[in-house]
Enzyme design. Structure first.
Site, PDB file in Angstrom:
ATOM      1  N   ASP A 126       2.491   1.975   3.314  1.00  0.00           N
ATOM      2  CA  ASP A 126       3.461   0.999   3.842  1.00  0.00           C
ATOM      3  C   ASP A 126       4.885   1.431   3.522  1.00  0.00           C
ATOM      4  O   ASP A 126       5.808   1.194   4.301  1.00  0.00           O
ATOM      5  CB  ASP A 126       3.296  -0.393   3.204  1.00  0.00           C
ATOM      6  CG  ASP A 126       1.898  -0.937   3.309  1.00  0.00           C
ATOM      7  OD1 ASP A 126       1.189  -0.543   4.254  1.00  0.00           O
ATOM      8  OD2 ASP A 126       1.527  -1.761   2.453  1.00  0.00           O
ATOM      9  N   GLU A 172      -8.887 -13.648  -1.287  1.00  0.00           N
ATOM     10  CA  GLU A 172      -8.148 -13.910  -0.046  1.00  0.00           C
ATOM     11  C   GLU A 172      -8.854 -15.009   0.739  1.00  0.00           C
ATOM     12  O   GLU A 172     -10.068 -14.937   0.984  1.00  0.00           O
ATOM     13  CB  GLU A 172      -8.057 -12.620   0.775  1.00  0.00           C
ATOM     14  CG  GLU A 172      -7.336 -12.836   2.099  1.00  0.00           C
ATOM     15  CD  GLU A 172      -6.837 -11.552   2.731  1.00  0.00           C
ATOM     16  OE1 GLU A 172      -6.490 -10.604   1.992  1.00  0.00           O
ATOM     17  OE2 GLU A 172      -6.789 -11.498   3.963  1.00  0.00           O
ATOM     18  N   HIS A 207       0.890  -1.173   0.000  1.00  0.00           N
ATOM     19  CA  HIS A 207       0.000   0.000   0.000  1.00  0.00           C
ATOM     20  C   HIS A 207       0.926   1.220   0.000  1.00  0.00           C
ATOM     21  O   HIS A 207       2.023   1.161   0.564  1.00  0.00           O
ATOM     22  CB  HIS A 207      -0.829   0.110   1.280  1.00  0.00           C
ATOM     23  CG  HIS A 207      -1.720  -1.042   1.588  1.00  0.00           C
ATOM     24  ND1 HIS A 207      -1.272  -2.184   2.190  1.00  0.00           N
ATOM     25  CD2 HIS A 207      -3.053  -1.199   1.439  1.00  0.00           C
ATOM     26  CE1 HIS A 207      -2.302  -3.008   2.372  1.00  0.00           C
ATOM     27  NE2 HIS A 207      -3.390  -2.437   1.921  1.00  0.00           N
TER      28      HIS A 207
END
Ligand code: XUL
Ligand code: CO
Length: 441
Positions: A102, A266, A99
């Site tokens: 991050d 996910e 991201h």
């Protein structure tokens, strides 16, 4: 400086190795079918869990010992890049994901945030010139900062919509610069808490407008990575709009977006939605929408997104079964959106965790490949649906039957005979294949 001085490059030593810092099943060069394990599995390290996560939870502060924690914000961000490429090389992983927040801290203004990002992206670009590790995808964090309290593209506040658009615009420019294979949209706070204060129709229309603008901008700058939607039913919002693949697919189709997106599935999001991981992969696959995977697992005793490293061999096998049946993941990969437990706070735990995940998926790949090669389930399923290949079944499938014809047929039927679904027998076969691969030592 070495951030992981006690760790050598992790090598494949085979299933009999006793070395905890070696792969037992993941052998990147080994061929399974017509591709190497590295090509099949396309592993990726998630920057947020591995280089940002500190182990804090609602009840306690961070526990992680991380050498880059000693520096102030921008220096720490730079140290994380150095540490990241050291870990990528030592694990020999082909991809990573991040991201925006991050990799670089947010500044006081959006402009300052951009400057921080540019500095770190310059550094990452430099590392990528000599590293084999590529960017699987990046994304914008549109959920942590208080401005996103009511959502981003689905916020009631148009200023927030604009701010979110600017962050995604910048993210797409970064994706283009770093050669990202995909760009991910996870609707962190795109949902609602109560209908009493929510204009659901406007929020959904706005989300679609936002995604159309992203598609247009990618085209404008010539970013040809795959766009991915990552469904999740809840957490942080009570109800998220991208609940699961079926819901998100209906949304994409309603708004004419289905040709521009695939899904990033996910495992732990699937189970939160009350599905299995393989269910979500199957729904995406049969609609030609399986793009990439966030490889992790939940805990059946806990009702939230625990993001554990995947070690459940049934799950990795059935996931790889879907992926192989899909003809692979194309531009996608297996991204470890997974974190070491709070008690696993030493830097080498990051290596044990990735080794566990990589070996578990390598086993899953081998078992799934054999199951497909031997047509274990395919042959059974073919036989099970045989009635649609002849007689009335064939007419149904070919569109040659209507209710008149079916009634006429049904009226002359005697007793209808069904056959056993043989679920327990099939599960035993699955066990047998798993044990065979694991015992091949
Ligand atoms: C959150 C989650 C995210 C996305 C990217 O549950 O999975 O990390 O993968 O924003
Ligand atoms: Co994820």
């Amino acid at each position: 400086m070495a951030y992981f001085p006690n760790i050598e490059t992790i090598a494949y030593e085979g299933p009999t190795s006793k070395n905890p810092l070696a792969f037992k099943f993941y052998n990147p060069e080994e061929k399974v079918g017509d591709k190497t394990m590295e090509e099949h599995l396309r592993f990726s390290v998630a920057y947020w869990h591995t280089f940002v996560g500190d182990g804090s939870d609602q009840f306690g502060v961070g526990t992680m010992i991380r050498p880059w924690k000693q520096y102030s914000e921008m220096d720490s961000a730079k140290a994380r890049v150095e540490a990241a490429f050291e870990l990528f090389e030592k694990l020999n992983v082909p991809f990573f994901c991040f991201h925006d927040v991050d990799i670089a801290p947010e500044g006081d203004t959006l402009k300052e945030t951009y400057q921080n990002l540019d500095t770190i992206v310059d550094m990452i670009e430099e590392y990528m010139k000599t590293s084999k590790t590529k960017l699987l995808w990046n994304t914008a964090n549109l959920f942590t900062h208080p401005r996103f309290v009511h959502g981003a593209a689905t916020s009631c506040n148009a200023d927030v919509f604009a701010y979110a658009a600017a962050k995604v615009k910048k993210g797409l420019e970064i994706a283009k610069r770093l050669g990202a294979e995909n760009y991910v949209f996870w609707g962190g706070r795109e949902g609602y808490e109560t209908l009493l204060n929510t204009d659901m129709k406007l929020e959904l229309d706005n989300l679609a407008r936002f995604l159309h603008m992203a598609v247009d901008y990618a085209k404008e700058i010539g970013f040809d990575g795959q766009f991915l939607i990552e469904p999740k039913p809840k957490e942080p919002t009570k109800h998220q709009y991208d609940f699961d693949v079926a819901t998100a697919l209906a949304f994409l189709q309603t708004y004419g977006l289905q040709d521009h997106f695939k899904f990033n599935i996910e495992a732990n999001h699937a189970t939160l939605a009350g599905h299995t991981f393989e269910h979500e992969l199957r729904v995406a696959r049969i609609h030609g929408m399986l793009g990439s995977v966030d490889a992790n697992q939940g805990d059946t005793l806990l009702g939230w997104d625990t993001d554990e490293f995947p070690t459940d061999l049934y799950s990795t096998t059935l996931a790889m079964y879907e992926i192989l049946q899909n003809g692979g993941l194309g531009k996608g990969g297996l991204n470890f959106d997974a974190k070491v437990r709070r008690g696993s706070f030493e830097p080498e735990d990051l290596f044990y965790a990735h080794i566990a995940g990589m070996d578990s998926f390598a086993i899953g790949l081998k078992v799934a490949h054999r199951l497909i090669e031997d047509r274990v389930f395919d042959a059974f399923i073919e036989e099970r649906y045989k009635s649609y290949t002849e007689g009335i079944g064939r007419e149904i499938v070919e569109g040659a039957a209507d209710f008149h014809k079916l009634e006429e047929y049904a009226l002359q039927l005697g007793d209808i005979r069904n056959q056993s679904g043989r679920q327990e027998r099939l599960k035993t076969l699955l066990n047998q294949y798993l044990l065979d691969v694991c015992a091949a030592r």
